[in-house]
Design an enzyme around this catalytic site. Structure first.
Site, PDB file in Angstrom:
ATOM      1  N   GLU A   1      10.426   1.821  10.241  1.00  0.00           N
ATOM      2  CA  GLU A   1      11.375   2.930  10.239  1.00  0.00           C
ATOM      3  C   GLU A   1      10.556   4.208  10.290  1.00  0.00           C
ATOM      4  O   GLU A   1       9.659   4.398   9.486  1.00  0.00           O
ATOM      5  CB  GLU A   1      12.278   2.885   9.013  1.00  0.00           C
ATOM      6  CG  GLU A   1      13.332   1.787   9.078  1.00  0.00           C
ATOM      7  CD  GLU A   1      14.185   1.788  10.340  1.00  0.00           C
ATOM      8  OE1 GLU A   1      14.421   2.872  10.914  1.00  0.00           O
ATOM      9  OE2 GLU A   1      14.599   0.697  10.777  1.00  0.00           O
TER      10      GLU A   1
ATOM     11  N   GLU B   1       9.757  16.251  15.614  1.00  0.00           N
ATOM     12  CA  GLU B   1       9.970  16.243  14.172  1.00  0.00           C
ATOM     13  C   GLU B   1       9.015  17.234  13.499  1.00  0.00           C
ATOM     14  O   GLU B   1       7.815  17.215  13.757  1.00  0.00           O
ATOM     15  CB  GLU B   1       9.724  14.838  13.613  1.00  0.00           C
ATOM     16  CG  GLU B   1      10.087  14.739  12.144  1.00  0.00           C
ATOM     17  CD  GLU B   1       9.965  13.320  11.598  1.00  0.00           C
ATOM     18  OE1 GLU B   1       8.981  12.640  11.917  1.00  0.00           O
ATOM     19  OE2 GLU B   1      10.858  12.920  10.826  1.00  0.00           O
TER      20      GLU B   1
ATOM     21  N   CYS C   1      12.990  11.837   6.466  1.00  0.00           N
ATOM     22  CA  CYS C   1      13.140  11.399   7.860  1.00  0.00           C
ATOM     23  C   CYS C   1      14.583  11.599   8.310  1.00  0.00           C
ATOM     24  O   CYS C   1      14.859  11.675   9.501  1.00  0.00           O
ATOM     25  CB  CYS C   1      12.671   9.970   8.039  1.00  0.00           C
ATOM     26  SG  CYS C   1      13.392   8.836   6.863  1.00  0.00           S
TER      27      CYS C   1
ATOM     28  N   LYS D   1       0.845  -1.192   0.000  1.00  0.00           N
ATOM     29  CA  LYS D   1       0.000   0.000   0.000  1.00  0.00           C
ATOM     30  C   LYS D   1       0.883   1.244   0.000  1.00  0.00           C
ATOM     31  O   LYS D   1       1.536   1.559   0.986  1.00  0.00           O
ATOM     32  CB  LYS D   1      -0.890   0.054   1.247  1.00  0.00           C
ATOM     33  CG  LYS D   1      -1.950   1.156   1.123  1.00  0.00           C
ATOM     34  CD  LYS D   1      -2.563   1.558   2.439  1.00  0.00           C
ATOM     35  CE  LYS D   1      -1.891   2.736   3.081  1.00  0.00           C
ATOM     36  NZ  LYS D   1      -1.875   3.990   2.292  1.00  0.00           N
TER      37      LYS D   1
HETATM   38  P1  ADP Z   1       3.388   9.834   5.760  1.00  0.00           P
HETATM   39  O1  ADP Z   1       2.731  11.124   6.142  1.00  0.00           O
HETATM   40  O2  ADP Z   1       4.845   9.940   5.516  1.00  0.00           O
HETATM   41  O3  ADP Z   1       2.635   9.073   4.693  1.00  0.00           O
HETATM   42  P2  ADP Z   1       2.231   8.273   7.847  1.00  0.00           P
HETATM   43  O4  ADP Z   1       2.883   7.703   9.047  1.00  0.00           O
HETATM   44  O5  ADP Z   1       1.051   9.143   8.050  1.00  0.00           O
HETATM   45  O6  ADP Z   1       3.402   8.983   7.090  1.00  0.00           O
HETATM   46  O7  ADP Z   1       1.788   7.115   6.856  1.00  0.00           O
HETATM   47  C1  ADP Z   1       2.709   6.167   6.367  1.00  0.00           C
HETATM   48  C2  ADP Z   1       1.924   5.074   5.673  1.00  0.00           C
HETATM   49  O8  ADP Z   1       1.151   4.370   6.644  1.00  0.00           O
HETATM   50  C3  ADP Z   1       0.925   5.607   4.653  1.00  0.00           C
HETATM   51  O9  ADP Z   1       0.883   4.710   3.553  1.00  0.00           O
HETATM   52  C4  ADP Z   1      -0.373   5.593   5.435  1.00  0.00           C
HETATM   53  O10 ADP Z   1      -1.513   5.510   4.605  1.00  0.00           O
HETATM   54  C5  ADP Z   1      -0.218   4.321   6.271  1.00  0.00           C
HETATM   55  N1  ADP Z   1      -1.042   4.265   7.470  1.00  0.00           N
HETATM   56  C6  ADP Z   1      -1.632   5.293   8.123  1.00  0.00           C
HETATM   57  N2  ADP Z   1      -2.337   4.855   9.181  1.00  0.00           N
HETATM   58  C7  ADP Z   1      -2.194   3.508   9.224  1.00  0.00           C
HETATM   59  C8  ADP Z   1      -2.675   2.457  10.079  1.00  0.00           C
HETATM   60  N3  ADP Z   1      -3.427   2.718  11.128  1.00  0.00           N
HETATM   61  N4  ADP Z   1      -2.314   1.186   9.786  1.00  0.00           N
HETATM   62  C9  ADP Z   1      -1.526   0.917   8.736  1.00  0.00           C
HETATM   63  N5  ADP Z   1      -1.041   1.840   7.892  1.00  0.00           N
HETATM   64  C10 ADP Z   1      -1.361   3.127   8.115  1.00  0.00           C
END
Ligand code: ADP
Length: 492
Positions: free
Chosen positions: A259, A393, A293, A184
């Site tokens: 990470e 951050e 990051c 995803k």
């Molecule tokens: P970024 O803003 O760099 O995308 P996030 O931590 O918000 O960082 O999201 C990283 C990834 O994790 C994205 O693909 C996001 O859709 C997914 N994500 C967000 N919430 C969840 C969750 N509860 N479980 C699994 N994946 C998630």
């Protein structure tokens, strides 16, 4: 596969990739991906999938896992190599896509796409020679050795800031070692990820071995984390989400690697070449609009050179040309309104806490900047370590400069955060450089280099709250995460 809606709008419609077919979300919902430099422009339309779509992808991956594991590793590697060639052939188009959906500059996008190409080539080659070890047995007539086996189904969840390199450094080792994959990408930048998947499809990856589902983390991501058919989860993103992912995914014993964030320091000592220090800190802090990051967000500067350094870094920030990534300026916009707001919020917080705004601090909204999510490169001086701007951050081009009284205090301040991803020191003192390497609490330590910038064939990962501290990514370590060791005692 993308259908071009019309040549003039250049909006492409993508589907999920499940069991070798491009299919819309079961419920038919979609979301749009906007250009950060011109948010009214829709770059692509993607399925807003739900749990059922994600579960179908996992089932396809589970069904394909054994066949892929049984495929000779050099054959698996050859598909990665072919995908690398396909990507190389399409590089100009990929760079353009990446700039249009993520906002980074052309030069930054070029480097990132090249990295994805190189990573597929690297793991394509590594598929030939990864393996176990042999040892001398205490028994006679016994061969004693280890083999590395794939884990089964790996779920990959990736962020938007390096939307081709990060998926590539997870897909490469996962596939090379014989795992099937559900993937995803982040919703802000899924197009370049879909193009990686297209290349792997075109290179001949068997149906079901790789499945991509787009949509919300809370449904698609969570289904991947909690589905019992998934054996391993590799996540890159924020610490907040990563900690949820770790908790959910380890509940039924999945192998998990997360990470996450950073608050990366560059320590500037009294012996530093200051021109070099300014370049190292400036490029680390403002490159990719600070949305890395590993970005430098703290310059920790010896008071003997503090004034001169501040003058230099303010000049550096003010000299940066800001604009749409396609025009290849020095710095592009934030990826989204929400990320821009996030930076502005921290700029407010820093001022309330008493830090001095030395330059920047404003969103750019006039003239050519009216539409995109632009912000000025920002430098705060007189920052002290307990301030939130020195601890949390920001994920934007906002640098905190902290004065310190010498090397020991600099090192203590560098370690005085809950993160530990990348850290650097600028010094001409060999002893200090090595003390720093020994005592800095970070997964990556650099001397006379910026905190950003990684090589693909050596491990990458953090300590403290930057990582689950379970496995490293990239290089050989990337393959270790996706395999388990079987020890063989063969008494012939
Ligand atoms: P970024 O803003 O760099 O995308 P996030 O931590 O918000 O960082 O999201 C990283 C990834 O994790 C994205 O693909 C996001 O859709 C997914 N994500 C967000 N919430 C969840 C969750 N509860 N479980 C699994 N994946 C998630």
């Amino acid at each position: 596969m993308a259908d071009s809606q019309s040549a003039s709008s250049a909006t492409e419609t993508y589907h999920n990739y499940i069991d070798g077919a491009w299919v819309p979300a079961d419920a038919g919902a979609t979301f749009e991906v906007a250009n950060p430099a011109a948010p009214s422009e829709t770059v692509a339309v993607f399925p807003e999938s739900d749990r059922e779509d994600a579960a179908a992808a996992v089932e396809a991956a589970a069904a394909a896992a054994q066949g892929w594991a049984d495929t000779p590793a050099p054959q698996r590697g050859a598909i990665l190599q072919d995908a690398s060639h396909i990507l190389k052939h399409k590089k100009a188009e990929l760079v353009e896509t990446l700039v249009r959906e993520e906002g980074k500059t052309r030069a930054e996008a070029d480097g990132e796409v090249q990295r994805a190409i190189d990573i597929f080539a690297y793991y394509g080659q590594r598929a030939r020679d990864f393996g176990g070890t042999t040892a001398q047995s205490s028994g006679t007539g016994t061969n004693l050795y280890t083999v590395r086996e794939p884990l089964g189904v790996a779920a990959l969840i990736t962020p938007w800031n390096y939307p081709s390199a990060i998926p590539a450094w997870k897909l490469g080792p996962a596939l090379a070692t014989g795992n099937s994959v559900v993937f995803k990408p982040a919703s802000a930048a899924p197009t370049i990820a879909a193009k990686l998947v297209e290349a792997l499809d075109e290179a001949g990856l068997p149906d079901g071995v790789l499945n991509m589902v787009t949509g919300p983390g809370k449904t698609v991501g969570d289904e991947f984390m909690s589905n019992g058919l998934v054996d391993a989860v590799s996540f890159t993103g924020s610490s907040k989400v990563g900690e949820i992912v770790y908790e959910t995914a380890t509940e039924d014993g999945k192998r998990v690697q997360c990470e996450m964030g950073g608050k990366n320091p560059t320590v500037v000592t009294d012996s530093a070449d200051l021109d070099r220090a300014v370049e190292i800190v400036g490029s680390g802090a403002f490159g990719v609009t600070g949305q890395a990051c590993t970005a430098c967000s703290r310059a920790i500067v010896d008071e003997a050179v503090y004034d001169e350094f501040v003058e230099g870094i303010v000049d550096y920030a003010e000299s940066l040309e800001i604009g749409p990534g396609l025009e290849d300026p020095d710095m592009g916009p934030h990826v989204s309104e929400a990320e821009l707001e996030g930076s502005l919020e921290y700029i407010d917080i820093a001022q309330t806490e008493g830090a001095t705004l030395a330059t920047g601090g404003e969103a750019l909204t006039e003239g050519a900047y009216a539409e995109g999510h632009y912000i000025e490169p920002t430098v705060f001086t007189d920052v002290t370590s307990e301030m939130r701007i020195a601890q949390e951050e920001v994920f934007g081009p906002v640098l905190a400069v902290l004065p310190v009284s010498g090397f020991e205090e600099g090192l203590a301040v560098a370690n005085d955060v809950e993160y530990g991803l990348s850290a650097s020191i600028v010094t001409q003192n060999h002893t200090e450089a090595n003390e720093f390497i020994d005592r800095i609490e970070s997964g990556v330590a650099k001397v006379n280099e910026k905190t950003t910038g990684l090589e693909l064939h050596v491990p990458f990962g953090g300590v403290k709250r930057s990582s689950t501290n379970t496995y490293r990514e990239q290089g050989e370590d990337g393959m270790e995460f996706f395999t388990q060791t079987k020890t063989v005692y063969d008494n012939y």
